[in-house]
Design an enzyme around this catalytic site. Sequence first.
Site, PDB file in Angstrom:
ATOM      1  N   ASP A 258     -46.997  84.052  53.982  1.00  0.00           N
ATOM      2  CA  ASP A 258     -48.241  83.165  54.362  1.00  0.00           C
ATOM      3  C   ASP A 258     -47.869  81.512  53.922  1.00  0.00           C
ATOM      4  O   ASP A 258     -47.969  81.250  52.981  1.00  0.00           O
ATOM      5  CB  ASP A 258     -49.372  83.263  53.661  1.00  0.00           C
ATOM      6  CG  ASP A 258     -50.386  82.567  54.344  1.00  0.00           C
ATOM      7  OD1 ASP A 258     -50.568  82.613  55.539  1.00  0.00           O
ATOM      8  OD2 ASP A 258     -51.508  82.258  53.641  1.00  0.00           O
ATOM      9  N   ILE A 307     -48.261  76.142  64.143  1.00  0.00           N
ATOM     10  CA  ILE A 307     -48.152  74.841  63.446  1.00  0.00           C
ATOM     11  C   ILE A 307     -49.190  74.242  63.984  1.00  0.00           C
ATOM     12  O   ILE A 307     -49.177  73.273  65.014  1.00  0.00           O
ATOM     13  CB  ILE A 307     -46.899  74.234  63.732  1.00  0.00           C
ATOM     14  CG1 ILE A 307     -45.726  75.152  63.159  1.00  0.00           C
ATOM     15  CG2 ILE A 307     -46.745  72.988  62.701  1.00  0.00           C
ATOM     16  CD1 ILE A 307     -45.363  75.602  61.811  1.00  0.00           C
ATOM     17  N   SER A 311     -58.559  76.230  64.908  1.00  0.00           N
ATOM     18  CA  SER A 311     -59.524  75.582  64.916  1.00  0.00           C
ATOM     19  C   SER A 311     -60.032  74.626  63.877  1.00  0.00           C
ATOM     20  O   SER A 311     -60.614  73.659  63.994  1.00  0.00           O
ATOM     21  CB  SER A 311     -61.128  76.480  65.363  1.00  0.00           C
ATOM     22  OG  SER A 311     -60.966  77.528  64.142  1.00  0.00           O
ATOM     23  N   CYS A 313     -57.840  73.487  61.562  1.00  0.00           N
ATOM     24  CA  CYS A 313     -56.750  72.718  61.248  1.00  0.00           C
ATOM     25  C   CYS A 313     -56.600  71.285  61.304  1.00  0.00           C
ATOM     26  O   CYS A 313     -57.094  70.779  62.397  1.00  0.00           O
ATOM     27  CB  CYS A 313     -55.515  73.253  61.788  1.00  0.00           C
ATOM     28  SG  CYS A 313     -55.230  75.130  61.612  1.00  0.00           S
ATOM     29  N   ASP A 346     -50.390  82.886  66.229  1.00  0.00           N
ATOM     30  CA  ASP A 346     -51.753  82.717  65.209  1.00  0.00           C
ATOM     31  C   ASP A 346     -52.484  81.263  65.591  1.00  0.00           C
ATOM     32  O   ASP A 346     -51.920  80.236  65.291  1.00  0.00           O
ATOM     33  CB  ASP A 346     -50.987  82.823  63.796  1.00  0.00           C
ATOM     34  CG  ASP A 346     -51.863  82.395  62.731  1.00  0.00           C
ATOM     35  OD1 ASP A 346     -53.208  82.393  62.741  1.00  0.00           O
ATOM     36  OD2 ASP A 346     -51.463  82.366  61.621  1.00  0.00           O
ATOM     37  N   GLY A 369     -59.057  83.546  63.621  1.00  0.00           N
ATOM     38  CA  GLY A 369     -59.939  83.138  62.278  1.00  0.00           C
ATOM     39  C   GLY A 369     -61.250  82.950  62.904  1.00  0.00           C
ATOM     40  O   GLY A 369     -62.138  83.821  62.692  1.00  0.00           O
ATOM     41  N   TYR A 393     -66.999  79.007  57.490  1.00  0.00           N
ATOM     42  CA  TYR A 393     -65.624  79.360  58.112  1.00  0.00           C
ATOM     43  C   TYR A 393     -64.814  78.047  57.433  1.00  0.00           C
ATOM     44  O   TYR A 393     -65.144  76.778  57.998  1.00  0.00           O
ATOM     45  CB  TYR A 393     -65.681  79.591  59.349  1.00  0.00           C
ATOM     46  CG  TYR A 393     -64.244  79.482  59.866  1.00  0.00           C
ATOM     47  CD1 TYR A 393     -63.184  80.443  59.448  1.00  0.00           C
ATOM     48  CD2 TYR A 393     -63.752  78.905  60.919  1.00  0.00           C
ATOM     49  CE1 TYR A 393     -61.897  80.673  59.842  1.00  0.00           C
ATOM     50  CE2 TYR A 393     -62.446  79.096  61.559  1.00  0.00           C
ATOM     51  CZ  TYR A 393     -61.655  79.972  61.032  1.00  0.00           C
ATOM     52  OH  TYR A 393     -60.334  80.278  61.328  1.00  0.00           O
ATOM     53  N   ARG A 409     -49.728  77.335  50.182  1.00  0.00           N
ATOM     54  CA  ARG A 409     -49.587  77.536  51.616  1.00  0.00           C
ATOM     55  C   ARG A 409     -49.029  76.404  52.311  1.00  0.00           C
ATOM     56  O   ARG A 409     -48.295  76.266  53.288  1.00  0.00           O
ATOM     57  CB  ARG A 409     -50.915  78.222  52.304  1.00  0.00           C
ATOM     58  CG  ARG A 409     -50.603  78.371  53.799  1.00  0.00           C
ATOM     59  CD  ARG A 409     -51.826  78.879  54.304  1.00  0.00           C
ATOM     60  NE  ARG A 409     -51.677  79.718  55.806  1.00  0.00           N
ATOM     61  CZ  ARG A 409     -51.421  79.143  56.770  1.00  0.00           C
ATOM     62  NH1 ARG A 409     -52.077  77.962  56.721  1.00  0.00           N
ATOM     63  NH2 ARG A 409     -51.189  80.028  57.673  1.00  0.00           N
ATOM     64  N   GLU A 424     -55.322  69.826  54.544  1.00  0.00           N
ATOM     65  CA  GLU A 424     -54.821  69.813  56.056  1.00  0.00           C
ATOM     66  C   GLU A 424     -55.866  70.764  57.052  1.00  0.00           C
ATOM     67  O   GLU A 424     -55.277  71.519  57.743  1.00  0.00           O
ATOM     68  CB  GLU A 424     -53.273  70.538  56.070  1.00  0.00           C
ATOM     69  CG  GLU A 424     -52.538  69.428  55.702  1.00  0.00           C
ATOM     70  CD  GLU A 424     -50.895  69.801  55.678  1.00  0.00           C
ATOM     71  OE1 GLU A 424     -50.639  70.595  56.769  1.00  0.00           O
ATOM     72  OE2 GLU A 424     -50.095  69.404  54.996  1.00  0.00           O
ATOM     73  N   HIS A 480     -64.288  76.042  83.934  1.00  0.00           N
ATOM     74  CA  HIS A 480     -65.371  76.416  83.096  1.00  0.00           C
ATOM     75  C   HIS A 480     -66.603  76.580  84.101  1.00  0.00           C
ATOM     76  O   HIS A 480     -66.536  75.789  85.221  1.00  0.00           O
ATOM     77  CB  HIS A 480     -65.510  75.334  82.064  1.00  0.00           C
ATOM     78  CG  HIS A 480     -64.364  75.520  80.739  1.00  0.00           C
ATOM     79  ND1 HIS A 480     -64.913  76.063  79.693  1.00  0.00           N
ATOM     80  CD2 HIS A 480     -63.095  75.202  80.880  1.00  0.00           C
ATOM     81  CE1 HIS A 480     -63.704  76.306  78.939  1.00  0.00           C
ATOM     82  NE2 HIS A 480     -62.841  75.624  79.563  1.00  0.00           N
TER      83      HIS A 480
HETATM   84  P1  XMP Z   1     -58.367  79.890  64.601  1.00  0.00           P
HETATM   85  O1  XMP Z   1     -58.116  78.857  65.507  1.00  0.00           O
HETATM   86  O2  XMP Z   1     -58.412  81.337  64.928  1.00  0.00           O
HETATM   87  O3  XMP Z   1     -57.103  79.580  63.598  1.00  0.00           O
HETATM   88  O4  XMP Z   1     -59.530  79.526  63.737  1.00  0.00           O
HETATM   89  C1  XMP Z   1     -56.965  80.499  62.364  1.00  0.00           C
HETATM   90  C2  XMP Z   1     -55.533  79.967  61.839  1.00  0.00           C
HETATM   91  O5  XMP Z   1     -55.305  78.745  61.489  1.00  0.00           O
HETATM   92  C3  XMP Z   1     -54.445  78.535  60.286  1.00  0.00           C
HETATM   93  N1  XMP Z   1     -55.100  77.896  59.209  1.00  0.00           N
HETATM   94  C4  XMP Z   1     -54.819  76.817  58.920  1.00  0.00           C
HETATM   95  N2  XMP Z   1     -54.233  75.817  59.509  1.00  0.00           N
HETATM   96  N3  XMP Z   1     -55.011  74.042  58.017  1.00  0.00           N
HETATM   97  C5  XMP Z   1     -54.025  74.391  59.043  1.00  0.00           C
HETATM   98  O6  XMP Z   1     -53.500  73.551  59.571  1.00  0.00           O
HETATM   99  C6  XMP Z   1     -55.917  75.070  57.503  1.00  0.00           C
HETATM  100  O7  XMP Z   1     -56.552  74.759  56.499  1.00  0.00           O
HETATM  101  C7  XMP Z   1     -55.813  76.336  58.050  1.00  0.00           C
HETATM  102  N4  XMP Z   1     -56.398  77.337  57.614  1.00  0.00           N
HETATM  103  C8  XMP Z   1     -56.082  78.526  58.419  1.00  0.00           C
HETATM  104  C9  XMP Z   1     -54.058  80.110  59.879  1.00  0.00           C
HETATM  105  O8  XMP Z   1     -52.948  80.375  60.359  1.00  0.00           O
HETATM  106  C10 XMP Z   1     -55.205  80.841  60.434  1.00  0.00           C
HETATM  107  O9  XMP Z   1     -54.741  82.387  60.893  1.00  0.00           O
END
Ligand code: XMP
Length: 497
Positions: A258, A307, A311, A313, A346, A369, A393, A409, A424, A480
């Site tokens: 991870d 990368i 949502s 990130c 992902d 997520g 979340y 990570r 990040e 939409h």
């Molecule tokens: P979704 O869009 O489904 O994305 O909510 C979940 C994925 O986001 C990644 N992840 C992060 N990426 N900063 C990032 O740039 C973060 O703080 C962070 N936390 C999670 C991770 O790959 C997850 O599965």
Amino acid sequence: MDKRSQRKGQFTDKLDVPEALTFDDVLLRPKESRVEPDEADVSTRVSTNVDLNVPILSAAMDTVTESDMAIAMARQGGLGVLHRSLDVEDAVAEVERVKRADELVIRDVVTAAPDQTVRDVDAMMEREGVSGAPVTGDDGDVLGIISGTDIRPYLEVGESDEVREAMTDEVVTAGEDVTAREALELMYEHKIERVPIVDEDGHLTGLVTMQGILQRREYQDAVRDENDHLRVGVAVGPFEEERAVATDEAGADVLFIDCAHAHNMNVIEGARAIKAQVEADVVVGNVGTREAAEDIVDFADGIKVGIGPGSICTTRVVSGAGMPQITAIAEVADVAADHDVPVIADGGIRYSGDAIKAIAAGADAVMLGSYFAGTDEAPGRVITVDGKKYKQYRGMGSVGAMQSGDGDRYLKDEPEDDEEYVPEGVEAAEPYKGSLESELFQLVGGMQSGMGYVGAPTIPEFKQRSEFVRVSSAGQTEGHPHDVMITDEAPNYSPTE
Ligand code: XMP
């Protein structure tokens, strides 16, 4: 035009940039079809040795996946990936908890002693939440079995009578290798609800109950390992050999290296070292380019892509780096397909349509997520703001998550006392959604609709047959609901701002 303005150089050359696309930039081209969506087969592979019945994973995040989520995901045919902010000991306990769920043979059996009073046993069974118990002698041999029905008459006449008088002493037992079907047949034949499991010497080693068998039947799509236990994934840091080995020994099926940037060569070395020490499959991520995939594909059992699409990130705005997700998936899948290695997309999936577009771009499964963070099975409690219910979340790179785990990570050291984090990710809330089962039903149902529009009955055929069309911003608006006021919320749609 002035000749000088047409001259090219080292830096102006950089401006000849390739285009990179994401979910909203494309749509699946509808095709002739004989596929009824309900019949589309969504089974897939998440890693070289692990199959799933639905192509969905829950994210390794502290507000998404602990054992409750992992159990629910595996029961529905997907895979939960335990986050890595847990202590190694707790992570092992969480893996064991998933592995014990829905077990045919219960190992922590509540037993009674022959000289206990019926009153005592009645209280014990109530406390333990069971309605019957094998009666065992000092060396664990099965002397009888006692249930509420045996006890009831004694409670009326002589509750200080001993269990040995009230128990049924003709016990039907079975050996370790009994199957669910054989146990059920024994139960029907002898009109009993529980069968003690004994070893060759007649010592109690477990218990099979009718209730347990019926519960397992509810989950026809569950994904189980070769010992019939639910499958589970575990996130481990690229340098966390201890966590990797401990959770592997506890029975983890897939380890997910991870890291926010797995094309870091130290990370790849760490991942290789872990792969050499474990039995579980090892998926490596996250990456977003063809070159990264080429450096991983020779040893990884799966490659995870993403990368900065998530949502929560902020990687792309903080670092200026990233790769729009549809292009990222396609680049990695080009390489992975040549080596028959599965790809997991992902992050960034808001709708079922995004999930099936990710598969069309070359993914074998998708990880989400935010989609699951509002469900009952996600860790954390429901909070109410202005009468609306939410669950927390947060990004694993947010300040809060890094404080309670670490910044590994994101390849960051723990800040010294007077230093700050460079996050990040952000901390947020998701509307409360109820059970995971209904969320998954909508997600999988939508993906099957996509397979119907493309005319592909299976995921591998869908990956081959699907084609994209490019969508303009006018096309996006058209896609939409528009020019109406939505009066009733749909279970699978909420407008994006
Ligand atoms: P979704 O869009 O489904 O994305 O909510 C979940 C994925 O986001 C990644 N992840 C992060 N990426 N900063 C990032 O740039 C973060 O703080 C962070 N936390 C999670 C991770 O790959 C997850 O599965």
